[in-house]
Scaffold this motif. Sequence first.
Motif, PDB file in Angstrom:
ATOM      1  N   ASP A  20      93.201-100.776 -32.201  1.00 56.04           N
ATOM      2  CA  ASP A  20      93.587-101.659 -33.307  1.00 56.04           C
ATOM      3  C   ASP A  20      93.987-103.045 -32.808  1.00 56.04           C
ATOM      4  OD1 ASP A  20      93.116 -99.557 -35.049  1.00 56.04           O
ATOM      5  OD2 ASP A  20      95.238 -99.173 -35.488  1.00 56.04           O
ATOM      6  N   LEU A  21      94.736-103.087 -31.729  1.00 55.44           N
ATOM      7  CA  LEU A  21      95.179-104.353 -31.161  1.00 55.44           C
ATOM      8  C   LEU A  21      93.990-105.189 -30.686  1.00 55.44           C
ATOM      9  CD1 LEU A  21      97.564-106.120 -30.273  1.00 55.44           C
ATOM     10  CD2 LEU A  21      97.657-104.778 -28.169  1.00 55.44           C
ATOM     11  N   LEU A  22      93.075-104.555 -29.988  1.00 49.66           N
ATOM     12  CA  LEU A  22      91.897-105.266 -29.498  1.00 49.66           C
ATOM     13  C   LEU A  22      90.997-105.719 -30.640  1.00 49.66           C
ATOM     14  CD1 LEU A  22      91.250-102.913 -26.490  1.00 49.66           C
ATOM     15  CD2 LEU A  22      91.799-105.349 -26.317  1.00 49.66           C
ATOM     16  N   THR A  23      90.818-104.863 -31.646  1.00 53.92           N
ATOM     17  CA  THR A  23      90.015-105.223 -32.814  1.00 53.92           C
ATOM     18  C   THR A  23      90.623-106.428 -33.526  1.00 53.92           C
ATOM     19  OG1 THR A  23      89.246-102.949 -33.070  1.00 53.92           O
ATOM     20  CG2 THR A  23      89.064-104.375 -34.997  1.00 53.92           C
ATOM     21  N   ALA A  24      91.944-106.432 -33.662  1.00 55.14           N
ATOM     22  CA  ALA A  24      92.638-107.552 -34.312  1.00 55.14           C
ATOM     23  C   ALA A  24      92.458-108.861 -33.541  1.00 55.14           C
ATOM     24  CB  ALA A  24      94.126-107.233 -34.464  1.00 55.14           C
ATOM     25  N   HIS A  25      92.189-108.759 -32.242  1.00 51.19           N
ATOM     26  CA  HIS A  25      91.957-109.945 -31.410  1.00 51.19           C
ATOM     27  C   HIS A  25      90.473-110.256 -31.244  1.00 51.19           C
ATOM     28  CE1 HIS A  25      96.220-109.527 -30.375  1.00 51.19           C
ATOM     29  NE2 HIS A  25      96.147-110.816 -30.088  1.00 51.19           N
ATOM     30  N   GLY A 101      92.558-104.430 -12.810  1.00 52.68           N
ATOM     31  CA  GLY A 101      93.807-104.700 -13.509  1.00 52.68           C
ATOM     32  C   GLY A 101      94.649-103.448 -13.610  1.00 52.68           C
ATOM     33  N   TYR A 102      95.955-103.644 -13.844  1.00 50.73           N
ATOM     34  CA  TYR A 102      96.897-102.528 -13.906  1.00 50.73           C
ATOM     35  C   TYR A 102      98.021-102.907 -14.857  1.00 50.73           C
ATOM     36  CZ  TYR A 102     100.643 -99.395 -12.268  1.00 50.73           C
ATOM     37  OH  TYR A 102     101.650 -98.484 -12.187  1.00 50.73           O
ATOM     38  N   VAL A 103      98.267-102.057 -15.846  1.00 53.55           N
ATOM     39  CA  VAL A 103      99.378-102.256 -16.774  1.00 53.55           C
ATOM     40  C   VAL A 103     100.088-100.909 -16.897  1.00 53.55           C
ATOM     41  CG1 VAL A 103     100.037-102.822 -19.153  1.00 53.55           C
ATOM     42  CG2 VAL A 103      98.162-104.050 -18.067  1.00 53.55           C
ATOM     43  N   ILE A 109     102.788-105.796 -25.904  1.00 53.95           N
ATOM     44  CA  ILE A 109     101.574-106.420 -26.434  1.00 53.95           C
ATOM     45  C   ILE A 109     101.181-107.679 -25.664  1.00 53.95           C
ATOM     46  CG2 ILE A 109     100.573-107.556 -28.451  1.00 53.95           C
ATOM     47  CD1 ILE A 109     102.135-105.485 -30.158  1.00 53.95           C
ATOM     48  N   GLY A 110     102.131-108.557 -25.407  1.00 53.74           N
ATOM     49  CA  GLY A 110     101.824-109.815 -24.723  1.00 53.74           C
ATOM     50  C   GLY A 110     101.199-109.605 -23.352  1.00 53.74           C
ATOM     51  N   PRO A 111     101.868-108.877 -22.456  1.00 54.75           N
ATOM     52  CA  PRO A 111     101.282-108.635 -21.130  1.00 54.75           C
ATOM     53  C   PRO A 111      99.972-107.839 -21.193  1.00 54.75           C
ATOM     54  CG  PRO A 111     103.638-108.231 -21.075  1.00 54.75           C
ATOM     55  CD  PRO A 111     103.273-108.454 -22.522  1.00 54.75           C
ATOM     56  N   ALA A 114      97.301-110.318 -22.249  1.00 51.11           N
ATOM     57  CA  ALA A 114      97.088-111.270 -21.152  1.00 51.11           C
ATOM     58  C   ALA A 114      96.228-110.637 -20.068  1.00 51.11           C
ATOM     59  CB  ALA A 114      98.428-111.741 -20.577  1.00 51.11           C
ATOM     60  N   ALA A 115      96.496-109.360 -19.747  1.00 47.92           N
ATOM     61  CA  ALA A 115      95.707-108.662 -18.728  1.00 47.92           C
ATOM     62  C   ALA A 115      94.274-108.465 -19.200  1.00 47.92           C
ATOM     63  CB  ALA A 115      96.362-107.317 -18.411  1.00 47.92           C
ATOM     64  N   VAL A 116      94.082-108.123 -20.477  1.00 46.36           N
ATOM     65  CA  VAL A 116      92.741-107.963 -21.028  1.00 46.36           C
ATOM     66  C   VAL A 116      91.985-109.284 -20.940  1.00 46.36           C
ATOM     67  CG1 VAL A 116      91.437-107.624 -23.185  1.00 46.36           C
ATOM     68  CG2 VAL A 116      93.272-106.023 -22.559  1.00 46.36           C
ATOM     69  N   ASN A 117      92.599-110.353 -21.422  1.00 47.36           N
ATOM     70  CA  ASN A 117      91.939-111.656 -21.450  1.00 47.36           C
ATOM     71  C   ASN A 117      91.616-112.177 -20.048  1.00 47.36           C
ATOM     72  OD1 ASN A 117      91.696-112.036 -24.286  1.00 47.36           O
ATOM     73  ND2 ASN A 117      93.874-112.500 -24.372  1.00 47.36           N
ATOM     74  N   ALA A 118      92.409-111.797 -19.062  1.00 47.04           N
ATOM     75  CA  ALA A 118      92.145-112.227 -17.690  1.00 47.04           C
ATOM     76  C   ALA A 118      90.902-111.553 -17.113  1.00 47.04           C
ATOM     77  CB  ALA A 118      93.354-111.923 -16.806  1.00 47.04           C
ATOM     78  N   LEU A 119      90.528-110.403 -17.685  1.00 49.57           N
ATOM     79  CA  LEU A 119      89.409-109.633 -17.127  1.00 49.57           C
ATOM     80  C   LEU A 119      88.102-109.787 -17.887  1.00 49.57           C
ATOM     81  CD1 LEU A 119      91.330-106.368 -16.221  1.00 49.57           C
ATOM     82  CD2 LEU A 119      90.390-108.058 -14.631  1.00 49.57           C
ATOM     83  N   VAL A 120      88.133-110.267 -19.126  1.00 50.45           N
ATOM     84  CA  VAL A 120      86.885-110.380 -19.891  1.00 50.45           C
ATOM     85  C   VAL A 120      86.321-111.785 -19.835  1.00 50.45           C
ATOM     86  CG1 VAL A 120      87.247-108.456 -21.436  1.00 50.45           C
ATOM     87  CG2 VAL A 120      88.109-110.691 -22.082  1.00 50.45           C
TER      88      VAL A 120
END
Length: 120
Positions: A20-25, A101-103, A109-111, A114-120
């Motif tokens: 849901d979070l990724l879809t919303a973004h 990446g590692y979370v 949500i913020g981190p 940020a980790a997702v956006n750094a990798l795509v």
Amino acid sequence: MAKRVLVVEDNDLNRKLFCDLLTAHGFAVEGLADGREVMERARQFVPGLIIMDIQLPHISGLELIEAIKADRDLRLIPIMAVTAYAGKGDEDRIRDAGAEGYVSKPVSIGPFMAAVNALV
């Protein structure tokens, strides 16, 4: 076209939250609960990122990361591990397996984004 993310998470609530979070973004997302389906689904869906839980039933996320990185067609897909394993040496083991990446869970949500956006 939206960037594709494959979410591999056996916990239904976590998988739904991540999807849901990724879809919303604005991402196109597919969720999998069973790690045994990852290789085939990654070939079909062709994600730009795989989010991988480490503690899965049937096969570990570490084994899956190693298998993906050993596969000629899939090895360039970045992998972000999301795991409750946050002990000393766990992140190193996960990165040594091939995760970019590692979370740690529970995620914020913020981190996470940020980790997702750094990798795509």
